[in-house]
Design a protein around this motif. Structure first.
Motif, short mmCIF file in Angstrom:
data_model
loop_
_atom_site.label_atom_id
_atom_site.label_comp_id
_atom_site.label_asym_id
_atom_site.label_seq_id
_atom_site.Cartn_x
_atom_site.Cartn_y
_atom_site.Cartn_z
N PHE A 189 12.73 3.68 -1.30
CA PHE A 189 12.73 4.83 -0.26
C PHE A 189 11.63 5.65 -0.54
O PHE A 189 11.61 6.74 -0.80
CB PHE A 189 14.07 5.32 -0.03
N HIS A 190 10.37 5.05 -0.47
CA HIS A 190 9.06 5.81 -0.81
C HIS A 190 8.15 4.94 0.06
O HIS A 190 8.15 3.78 0.04
CB HIS A 190 8.61 5.45 -2.36
N LEU A 191 7.74 5.41 1.10
CA LEU A 191 6.99 5.10 2.19
C LEU A 191 6.09 3.89 1.48
O LEU A 191 5.40 4.23 0.36
CB LEU A 191 6.04 5.90 2.80
N HIS A 192 5.97 2.80 2.07
CA HIS A 192 4.88 1.63 1.56
C HIS A 192 4.83 0.75 2.96
O HIS A 192 5.64 0.28 3.39
CB HIS A 192 5.13 0.88 0.55
N TRP A 193 3.35 0.49 3.04
CA TRP A 193 3.11 -0.90 3.88
C TRP A 193 2.95 -2.07 3.23
O TRP A 193 2.40 -2.02 1.99
CB TRP A 193 1.65 -0.39 4.42
N HIS A 194 3.55 -3.08 3.89
CA HIS A 194 3.36 -4.33 3.55
C HIS A 194 2.27 -5.20 3.97
O HIS A 194 1.90 -5.05 5.24
CB HIS A 194 4.49 -5.31 3.77
N ARG A 195 1.55 -5.73 3.24
CA ARG A 195 0.29 -6.84 3.71
C ARG A 195 0.68 -8.19 3.16
O ARG A 195 0.81 -8.39 1.97
CB ARG A 195 -1.08 -6.16 3.02
N ILE A 207 0.89 -1.24 -0.20
CA ILE A 207 -0.10 -0.02 -0.06
C ILE A 207 0.90 1.22 0.12
O ILE A 207 1.65 1.46 1.04
CB ILE A 207 -0.87 0.02 1.30
N ILE A 208 0.72 1.97 -1.09
CA ILE A 208 1.79 3.21 -1.27
C ILE A 208 1.14 4.36 -1.48
O ILE A 208 0.15 4.62 -2.28
CB ILE A 208 2.45 2.73 -2.90
N PRO A 209 1.39 5.37 -0.64
CA PRO A 209 0.74 6.98 -0.89
C PRO A 209 1.26 7.46 -2.22
O PRO A 209 2.39 7.17 -2.56
CB PRO A 209 1.42 7.57 0.13
N ARG A 210 0.50 7.99 -2.78
CA ARG A 210 0.81 9.01 -4.22
C ARG A 210 1.80 9.75 -3.86
O ARG A 210 2.59 10.28 -4.67
CB ARG A 210 -0.48 9.48 -4.77
N LYS A 211 1.61 10.48 -2.69
CA LYS A 211 2.97 11.48 -2.36
C LYS A 211 3.98 10.96 -1.88
O LYS A 211 4.02 9.66 -1.22
CB LYS A 211 2.39 12.27 -0.91
N HIS A 212 5.18 11.24 -2.62
CA HIS A 212 6.38 10.71 -2.11
C HIS A 212 6.93 11.09 -0.72
O HIS A 212 7.15 12.31 -0.65
CB HIS A 212 7.46 11.37 -3.42
N VAL A 213 6.87 10.18 0.09
CA VAL A 213 7.52 10.48 1.41
C VAL A 213 8.49 9.26 1.38
O VAL A 213 8.34 8.13 1.39
CB VAL A 213 6.24 10.16 2.26
N VAL A 214 9.78 9.44 2.23
CA VAL A 214 10.83 8.70 2.21
C VAL A 214 10.39 7.39 2.78
O VAL A 214 10.66 6.39 2.59
CB VAL A 214 12.05 9.48 2.41
N VAL A 266 1.18 12.37 8.90
CA VAL A 266 -0.33 12.47 8.35
C VAL A 266 -0.10 11.43 7.21
O VAL A 266 -1.20 10.61 7.11
CB VAL A 266 -0.49 13.92 7.93
N THR A 267 0.79 11.22 6.49
CA THR A 267 0.75 10.49 5.03
C THR A 267 0.93 8.97 5.61
O THR A 267 0.20 8.02 5.17
CB THR A 267 1.80 10.88 4.25
N THR A 268 1.68 8.78 6.62
CA THR A 268 1.90 7.80 7.22
C THR A 268 0.64 7.01 7.84
O THR A 268 0.32 5.90 7.61
CB THR A 268 3.19 7.48 8.13
N ALA A 269 -0.14 7.82 8.25
CA ALA A 269 -1.33 7.50 9.03
C ALA A 269 -2.42 7.12 7.94
O ALA A 269 -3.29 6.18 7.91
CB ALA A 269 -1.95 8.53 9.90
N MET A 270 -2.50 7.75 6.94
CA MET A 270 -3.38 7.73 5.53
C MET A 270 -3.20 6.40 5.04
O MET A 270 -3.98 5.87 4.80
CB MET A 270 -3.29 8.93 4.86
N ALA A 271 -1.77 6.21 4.92
CA ALA A 271 -1.55 4.70 4.34
C ALA A 271 -1.79 3.66 5.06
O ALA A 271 -2.23 2.57 4.63
CB ALA A 271 -0.09 4.77 3.71
N ALA A 272 -1.45 3.86 6.39
CA ALA A 272 -1.86 2.84 7.49
C ALA A 272 -3.46 2.51 7.31
O ALA A 272 -4.06 1.27 7.33
CB ALA A 272 -1.52 3.23 8.79
N ARG A 273 -4.25 3.56 7.13
CA ARG A 273 -5.62 3.48 7.26
C ARG A 273 -6.17 2.76 5.95
O ARG A 273 -6.94 1.82 6.15
CB ARG A 273 -6.42 4.74 7.38
#
Length: 109
Positions: A88-94, A42-49, A56-63
């Motif tokens: 090095f672009h924030l992403h959650w693994h499921r 799960i990857i936010p569209r906004k580039h966050v390292v 805020v972006t981390t919480a949205m991606a976690a949601r």
């Protein structure tokens, strides 16, 4: 978009990826080397390292990750190379728990 970021290039349509779900603020993508049959990112569209760069972006991606997760699965994020982060672009693994092989501390089988 960061032109040297593979996730940014996939999000912007400049590189192919197996996108499973699209939201206004994130995507769900099948990784190139999944650890389980149902492993997704799960990857936010906004580039966050990483998860420490923009709470805020981390919480949205976690949601978003919690929306697609099922009982018996992990949703996890690696922060930095020492934790195993390779893109090095924030992403959650499921992914589904694999018993004792999932995590170093083990999981119930």
């Amino acid at each position: 978009m960061k032109t040297d970021c593979v996730f940014c290039r996939i999000i912007d349509g400049h590189e192919k990826g197996q996108i499973l779900q699209i939201w206004p603020d994130a995507i769900e993508l099948r990784p190139l080397n999944p650890v389980t049959r149902d492993h997704t990112l799960i990857i936010p569209r906004k580039h966050v390292v990483d998860a420490t760069s923009d709470p805020v972006t981390t919480a949205m991606a976690a949601r978003r990750a919690s929306h697609v997760a099922r009982k018996g699965q992990h949703i996890t994020v690696n922060i930095g190379a020492k934790a195993g982060q390779t893109v090095f672009h924030l992403h959650w693994h499921r992914f589904t728990c694999m018993g004792r092989k999932c995590m170093p501390w083990g999981c119930p089988a």
